[in-house]
Write a protein that holds these residues in place. Structure first.
Motif, short mmCIF file in Angstrom:
data_model
loop_
_atom_site.label_atom_id
_atom_site.label_comp_id
_atom_site.label_asym_id
_atom_site.label_seq_id
_atom_site.Cartn_x
_atom_site.Cartn_y
_atom_site.Cartn_z
N ILE A 180 5.18 6.64 1.38
CA ILE A 180 5.41 5.51 2.28
C ILE A 180 4.78 4.26 1.68
N LEU A 181 5.52 3.16 1.66
CA LEU A 181 4.98 1.88 1.24
C LEU A 181 5.00 0.90 2.40
N HIS A 237 8.04 3.20 -7.17
CA HIS A 237 8.00 2.79 -5.76
C HIS A 237 7.72 1.29 -5.62
N PHE A 238 6.66 0.84 -6.29
CA PHE A 238 6.24 -0.55 -6.13
C PHE A 238 7.27 -1.52 -6.66
N GLU A 239 7.90 -1.16 -7.77
CA GLU A 239 8.90 -2.04 -8.36
C GLU A 239 10.11 -2.18 -7.43
N LEU A 240 10.56 -1.09 -6.85
CA LEU A 240 11.69 -1.16 -5.92
C LEU A 240 11.33 -1.97 -4.68
N GLN A 241 10.11 -1.77 -4.16
CA GLN A 241 9.69 -2.53 -2.97
C GLN A 241 9.61 -4.01 -3.30
N ARG A 242 9.08 -4.34 -4.46
CA ARG A 242 9.00 -5.75 -4.87
C ARG A 242 10.40 -6.34 -5.01
N ASN A 243 11.33 -5.57 -5.57
CA ASN A 243 12.70 -6.08 -5.72
C ASN A 243 13.36 -6.32 -4.36
N MET A 244 13.10 -5.43 -3.40
CA MET A 244 13.64 -5.64 -2.06
C MET A 244 13.07 -6.90 -1.44
N LEU A 265 0.85 -1.18 0.00
CA LEU A 265 0.00 0.00 0.00
C LEU A 265 0.89 1.23 0.00
N LYS A 266 0.62 2.18 -0.93
CA LYS A 266 1.39 3.42 -1.02
C LYS A 266 0.56 4.57 -0.50
N MET A 267 1.16 5.40 0.38
CA MET A 267 0.45 6.50 1.02
C MET A 267 1.35 7.72 1.14
N ASN A 268 0.72 8.91 1.20
CA ASN A 268 1.46 10.09 1.62
C ASN A 268 1.38 10.21 3.13
N VAL A 269 1.99 11.22 3.71
CA VAL A 269 2.07 11.34 5.17
C VAL A 269 0.69 11.44 5.79
N ASP A 270 -0.18 12.30 5.25
CA ASP A 270 -1.52 12.46 5.82
C ASP A 270 -2.32 11.17 5.74
N GLU A 271 -2.22 10.48 4.63
CA GLU A 271 -2.92 9.21 4.47
C GLU A 271 -2.39 8.18 5.46
N PHE A 272 -1.08 8.20 5.69
CA PHE A 272 -0.48 7.26 6.65
C PHE A 272 -1.01 7.51 8.05
N ARG A 273 -1.07 8.78 8.46
CA ARG A 273 -1.56 9.10 9.80
C ARG A 273 -2.96 8.52 10.01
N ASN A 274 -3.84 8.75 9.06
CA ASN A 274 -5.21 8.25 9.19
C ASN A 274 -5.26 6.73 9.16
N ASP A 281 9.61 -13.07 4.23
CA ASP A 281 8.96 -11.91 3.63
C ASP A 281 9.98 -10.77 3.56
N ILE A 282 9.56 -9.64 3.04
CA ILE A 282 10.40 -8.45 3.10
C ILE A 282 10.72 -8.14 4.56
N GLY A 283 11.92 -7.64 4.83
CA GLY A 283 12.35 -7.48 6.22
C GLY A 283 11.65 -6.36 6.96
N GLN A 284 11.38 -5.23 6.27
CA GLN A 284 10.88 -4.04 6.94
C GLN A 284 9.37 -3.93 6.89
N HIS A 285 8.82 -3.16 7.84
CA HIS A 285 7.39 -2.89 7.84
C HIS A 285 7.03 -1.72 6.93
N PHE A 286 7.94 -0.73 6.81
CA PHE A 286 7.66 0.44 5.99
C PHE A 286 8.92 0.87 5.26
N SER A 287 8.73 1.38 4.04
CA SER A 287 9.80 2.03 3.29
C SER A 287 9.37 3.45 3.00
N ILE A 288 10.26 4.42 3.25
CA ILE A 288 9.97 5.83 3.00
C ILE A 288 10.87 6.30 1.85
#
Length: 329
Positions: free
Chosen positions: A81-82, A49-56, A8-17, A68-75
């Motif tokens: 934020i993904l 964004h999504f391609e880099l996250q998938r590659n990680m 899921l990709k979000m901006n800061v305000d979307e992440f807060r909510n 799974d991917i190691g991290q909970h969030f990538s900024i």
């Protein structure tokens, strides 16, 4: 918001909510800060964004052998934020320090001479860290918000960068990766973001903490096996520490507002403690005659399994600390 490849990709305000509305059963005490190093800014094209996250994720699963991917969030450099690993799962980020942690990977190489962090990414890192502190009721300090650089890469021992450490989250991350850099440059910005947030922190009035002792523990819609499984909630894993809000007939309610219940038969009570000594020796048994195996610092949070002869045993670890130097929270 946008979703792709399971992220899921979000901006800061979307992440807060989004984070405020998420129900997370796992107990979180620590927030980890990392940088990816690779991919760095040269890999980011503004829309991949999504391609880099998938590659990680592919690298972590195929090359590292992780589940799974190691991290909970990538900024990312543009402040987006993904999501990554499920928040109910322990990250794979700092050896010996992953339990009760959330891992943040900041995309870029933030060593001296590497990428110059954009202002929008700086702001996102601060705001997301503050939002997670609110969510998990974490008081930010050098014992709860952690740099990977502070831990020996081979042993997991905290040595604050004295030797055998990665530079992560970067030797130029907010002015440096040392403890003094964190205290001078990073911590005040998190505290300021929390103070100026328009929404007050609401602390759950929970009953107690319990630890899951079954390999997988189902969450049901009521206190009994005659109730159906809770929709959209995966079974809880062995070792998870969660809050309970009510007990009924040997079952625990594990959500303040929703009817989510687990069987108390497959849990045991645990306690949260805070170190009060400046430096506290951790021993292999309940007594000063046992070997020192680690050290904790003032303010560090612990999950305690039991007490014996004036000593506390840490949850699922052969580590003991002296009771007078730990306050139960």
């Amino acid at each position: 918001m946008e979703k792709k490849f399971g992220f899921l990709k979000m901006n800061v305000d979307e992440f807060r909510n989004w984070i405020r509305s998420e129900t997370i059963n796992r107990s979180v005490l620590f927030l980890q800060q990392h940088h990816t190093y690779r991919p760095d800014y040269s890999s980011f094209k503004g829309n991949n964004h999504f391609e880099l996250q998938r590659n990680m994720k592919h690298h972590h699963v195929v090359n590292n052998g992780w589940s799974d991917i190691g991290q909970h969030f990538s900024i990312f450099p543009d402040g987006m934020i993904l999501t990554g690993r499920n928040l109910e799962k322990t990250p794979a980020c700092i050896k010996g320090k992953n339990a009760h942690s959330v891992c943040i990977e900041n995309v870029g190489n933030f060593d001296v001479g590497g990428d110059v962090m954009t202002e929008v990414q700086k702001n996102a890192i601060i705001e997301i860290t503050a939002a997670l502190c609110f969510k998990f009721e974490i008081q930010p300090d050098l014992n709860s918000v952690l740099y990977h650089h502070w831990f020996n890469l081979s042993t997991g021992e905290r040595n604050n960068g004295a030797g055998g450490n990665k530079s992560c989250p970067g030797s130029d991350f907010f002015g440096g990766n040392k403890v003094e850099d964190f205290v001078r440059n990073f911590l005040p910005r998190i505290q300021n973001a929390m103070e100026t947030d328009s929404e007050e922190l609401v602390i759950d009035d929970f009953d107690k903490l319990v630890c899951v002792t079954a390999n997988r523990l189902n969450v049901r819609t009521g206190p009994g096996t005659n109730n159906r499984l809770a929709t959209g909630i995966a079974p809880l894993d062995f070792g998870m520490v969660i809050k309970t809000f009510r007990e009924q007939g040997g079952w625990y309610k594990v959500n303040a507002i929703a009817e989510n219940w687990i069987s108390g038969r497959y849990t045991r009570d645990v306690f949260k403690g805070e170190v009060t000594a400046n430096v506290l020796n951790v021993r292999s048994g309940p007594g000063t005659n046992y070997a020192v195996v680690d050290q904790f610092r003032k303010g560090q949070n612990l999950i305690i399994e039991k007490e014996k002869k004036g000593w506390y045993k840490l949850n699922f670890e052969d580590k003991w600390v002296s009771k007078p130097y730990v306050d139960l929270v």
